[in-house]
Every structure is written in C-alpha cells, then in structure tokens.
Design a protein around this motif. Structure first.
Motif, PDB file in Angstrom:
ATOM      1  N   PRO A  64       0.859  -1.212  -0.041  1.00 15.29           N
ATOM      2  CA  PRO A  64       0.005   0.015   0.036  1.00 15.29           C
ATOM      3  C   PRO A  64       0.913   1.168   0.137  1.00 15.29           C
ATOM      4  CG  PRO A  64       0.289  -0.775   2.163  1.00 15.29           C
ATOM      5  CD  PRO A  64       0.876  -1.934   1.194  1.00 15.29           C
ATOM      6  N   PHE A  65       0.158   2.438  -0.563  1.00 15.20           N
ATOM      7  CA  PHE A  65       0.928   3.564  -0.595  1.00 15.20           C
ATOM      8  C   PHE A  65      -0.043   4.847  -0.601  1.00 15.20           C
ATOM      9  CE2 PHE A  65       1.119   2.006  -4.958  1.00 15.20           C
ATOM     10  CZ  PHE A  65       0.625   3.271  -5.516  1.00 15.20           C
ATOM     11  N   ALA A  66       0.336   5.966  -0.338  1.00 19.26           N
ATOM     12  CA  ALA A  66      -0.462   7.111  -0.414  1.00 19.26           C
ATOM     13  C   ALA A  66       0.713   7.826  -1.506  1.00 19.26           C
ATOM     14  CB  ALA A  66      -0.501   8.046   0.653  1.00 19.26           C
ATOM     15  N   ARG A  67      -0.228   8.379  -2.661  1.00 18.56           N
ATOM     16  CA  ARG A  67       0.739   8.878  -3.590  1.00 18.56           C
ATOM     17  C   ARG A  67      -0.101  10.310  -3.999  1.00 18.56           C
ATOM     18  NH1 ARG A  67       0.564   9.220  -9.310  1.00 18.56           N
ATOM     19  NH2 ARG A  67      -1.071   7.861  -9.471  1.00 18.56           N
ATOM     20  N   ASP A  72      -8.057  28.525  -6.341  1.00 12.97           N
ATOM     21  CA  ASP A  72      -8.215  27.490  -5.252  1.00 12.97           C
ATOM     22  C   ASP A  72      -7.266  26.211  -5.903  1.00 12.97           C
ATOM     23  OD1 ASP A  72      -9.913  28.840  -3.363  1.00 12.97           O
ATOM     24  OD2 ASP A  72     -11.504  28.354  -4.797  1.00 12.97           O
ATOM     25  N   ILE A  73      -6.679  25.482  -5.061  1.00 15.15           N
ATOM     26  CA  ILE A  73      -5.781  24.363  -5.522  1.00 15.15           C
ATOM     27  C   ILE A  73      -6.811  22.974  -4.893  1.00 15.15           C
ATOM     28  CG2 ILE A  73      -3.707  22.808  -4.809  1.00 15.15           C
ATOM     29  CD1 ILE A  73      -3.213  25.597  -6.393  1.00 15.15           C
ATOM     30  N   ILE A  74      -7.002  22.247  -5.816  1.00 18.36           N
ATOM     31  CA  ILE A  74      -7.521  20.844  -5.625  1.00 18.36           C
ATOM     32  C   ILE A  74      -6.228  19.939  -5.642  1.00 18.36           C
ATOM     33  CG2 ILE A  74      -9.294  19.201  -6.224  1.00 18.36           C
ATOM     34  CD1 ILE A  74     -10.328  22.116  -5.332  1.00 18.36           C
ATOM     35  N   THR A  75      -6.382  19.069  -4.834  1.00 10.29           N
ATOM     36  CA  THR A  75      -5.283  17.852  -4.748  1.00 10.29           C
ATOM     37  C   THR A  75      -5.979  16.662  -4.960  1.00 10.29           C
ATOM     38  OG1 THR A  75      -3.748  19.399  -3.627  1.00 10.29           O
ATOM     39  CG2 THR A  75      -3.123  16.937  -3.669  1.00 10.29           C
ATOM     40  N   LYS A  76      -5.485  15.670  -5.734  1.00 14.72           N
ATOM     41  CA  LYS A  76      -5.970  14.215  -5.877  1.00 14.72           C
ATOM     42  C   LYS A  76      -4.877  13.370  -5.263  1.00 14.72           C
ATOM     43  CE  LYS A  76      -6.013  11.591  -9.774  1.00 14.72           C
ATOM     44  NZ  LYS A  76      -6.391  11.200 -10.860  1.00 14.72           N
ATOM     45  N   PHE A  77      -5.155  12.293  -4.500  1.00 16.53           N
ATOM     46  CA  PHE A  77      -4.365  11.335  -3.914  1.00 16.53           C
ATOM     47  C   PHE A  77      -4.693   9.833  -4.551  1.00 16.53           C
ATOM     48  CE2 PHE A  77      -3.402  14.855  -1.345  1.00 16.53           C
ATOM     49  CZ  PHE A  77      -1.871  14.587  -1.047  1.00 16.53           C
ATOM     50  N   ASP A  78      -3.906   9.027  -4.712  1.00 13.25           N
ATOM     51  CA  ASP A  78      -4.031   7.723  -5.000  1.00 13.25           C
ATOM     52  C   ASP A  78      -3.809   6.918  -3.609  1.00 13.25           C
ATOM     53  OD1 ASP A  78      -3.438   4.851  -5.625  1.00 13.25           O
ATOM     54  OD2 ASP A  78      -2.329   5.514  -7.545  1.00 13.25           O
ATOM     55  N   LEU A  79      -4.814   6.636  -2.998  1.00 15.42           N
ATOM     56  CA  LEU A  79      -4.548   5.652  -1.914  1.00 15.42           C
ATOM     57  C   LEU A  79      -4.685   4.109  -2.255  1.00 15.42           C
ATOM     58  CD1 LEU A  79      -6.878   7.466   0.695  1.00 15.42           C
ATOM     59  CD2 LEU A  79      -4.499   8.135   0.163  1.00 15.42           C
ATOM     60  N   ARG A  80      -3.656   3.481  -2.467  1.00 15.66           N
ATOM     61  CA  ARG A  80      -3.449   2.125  -3.125  1.00 15.66           C
ATOM     62  C   ARG A  80      -3.541   1.373  -2.010  1.00 15.66           C
ATOM     63  NH1 ARG A  80      -4.067   0.905  -8.763  1.00 15.66           N
ATOM     64  NH2 ARG A  80      -3.314   3.215  -8.687  1.00 15.66           N
ATOM     65  N   PHE A  81      -4.473   0.275  -1.936  1.00 14.69           N
ATOM     66  CA  PHE A  81      -4.559  -0.419  -0.792  1.00 14.69           C
ATOM     67  C   PHE A  81      -3.791  -1.790  -1.162  1.00 14.69           C
ATOM     68  CE2 PHE A  81      -7.723   2.265   0.738  1.00 14.69           C
ATOM     69  CZ  PHE A  81      -8.331   1.671   1.784  1.00 14.69           C
ATOM     70  N   LEU A  82      -4.080  -2.314  -2.473  1.00 17.29           N
ATOM     71  CA  LEU A  82      -3.583  -3.417  -3.076  1.00 17.29           C
ATOM     72  C   LEU A  82      -2.389  -3.344  -4.206  1.00 17.29           C
ATOM     73  CD1 LEU A  82      -6.931  -5.667  -2.883  1.00 17.29           C
ATOM     74  CD2 LEU A  82      -5.203  -5.392  -1.242  1.00 17.29           C
ATOM     75  N   GLN A  83      -2.150  -4.332  -4.519  1.00 20.31           N
ATOM     76  CA  GLN A  83      -0.919  -4.453  -5.754  1.00 20.31           C
ATOM     77  C   GLN A  83      -1.790  -4.455  -6.867  1.00 20.31           C
ATOM     78  OE1 GLN A  83       2.153  -3.864  -4.930  1.00 20.31           O
ATOM     79  NE2 GLN A  83       2.521  -3.687  -7.126  1.00 20.31           N
ATOM     80  N   PRO A  84      -1.614  -3.493  -7.780  1.00 22.30           N
ATOM     81  CA  PRO A  84      -2.068  -3.246  -9.086  1.00 22.30           C
ATOM     82  C   PRO A  84      -1.857  -4.870 -10.018  1.00 22.30           C
ATOM     83  CG  PRO A  84      -1.335  -1.273  -8.617  1.00 22.30           C
ATOM     84  CD  PRO A  84      -1.002  -2.338  -7.555  1.00 22.30           C
TER      85      PRO A  84
END
Length: 150
Positions: free
Chosen positions: A19-22, A33-45
């Motif tokens: 897992p990772f937060a990217r 305004d700033i909008i930020t998107k994060f990938d919260l990856r739980f499992l290995q693609p």
C-alpha cells in the motif's frame, strides 16, 4: 482537438508497491483554489482486487472517517480496478499527512460496529456491503502502511 492526459494511465502500475499514498496531481481553479488528488492504493495492481462488498463497505466507512481526520475533503471514490481509492481535497497536503489520516481512518474501520447508510434510502446498492470484508482489508492494509509510514 485538445489532447487529454489521464494521470492514472501515465503511472507504470507494474513498478509500484502497495500500500501507498501518492499525490496524483493538483489543479488550480480559475479562482485560484488548489485541488489535490491522492491515490490511496490498498492492493498491488494486477495481482489483487477487493471484492465489491468489501470495497463498498470501506467506501461507506472511510467517507466519514477520512473527513474526521482531514478538513476540506471533496470526495473519496473507489477505483474501478478495485485496488484502492482516490481522495480529492481542497488545498495542498503532503503524502505523509494523508497517510497518517488514512491510517487513523483504517483504525476506526476496525472499531466499527456497523456500516453507515446501509439501507435503500441512503445507498443505491445497500445489499452489496460487507463489514467483515472491510475490516479484513483494513487490517491487511494497515499492517503494510504501519511499516511504511511509522
């Protein structure tokens, strides 16, 4: 015609370790305004995927828990590949700050006694929710995140 680049399609899914937060990107609105998107990856693609009932359960649970941890959450949405979620926030945030909030949210999932909004009035597919599954995946991911971020 404008060329469109979908950020998630530019990431090499074979070279990441979940897992990772990217931080997947930021945009500035016309008003600044700033909008930020994060990938919260739980499992290995391409190796694992959550069953829909567990993913849906996590979506319901984390929808509230992540908002308890972070201000200005716009959305938390499951990925179609069922390996994680996209988190969209107003403002700039660091990956470390988001990872801590995610860890705290997953700890709350483990303590949950029910899934919020698990009824036909508040959910469009309330029969496809699993508290047990949500907790099982929360345990797995939490263990991996604690190794990476603590």
């Amino acid at each position: 015609m404008k060329k469109v680049v979908v950020e998630s399609f530019t990431m090499d899914h074979t070279k990441v370790s979940a897992p990772f937060a990217r931080k997947a990107g930021t945009i500035e609105t016309p008003k600044g305004d700033i909008i930020t998107k994060f990938d919260l990856r739980f499992l290995q693609p391409n190796q694992e995927a959550m069953p829909t009932a567990a993913l849906h359960g996590l979506e319901h649970l984390l929808a509230g828990f992540i908002r308890e941890e972070l201000d200005d959450v716009v959305d938390l949405s499951p990925m179609g590949c069922r390996t994680g979620f996209y988190l969209i926030l107003v403002g700039e945030r660091s990956e470390a700050e988001v990872a801590v909030a995610w860890i705290n949210g997953l700890k709350k999932v483990l303590e949950a006694e029910e899934i919020p909004a698990a009824n036909p009035i508040q959910c469009g597919n309330y029969k496809d929710l699993s508290l047990f599954g949500a907790k099982e995946y929360a345990k797995i991911v939490l263990e991996g995140l604690m190794k990476k971020y603590n």
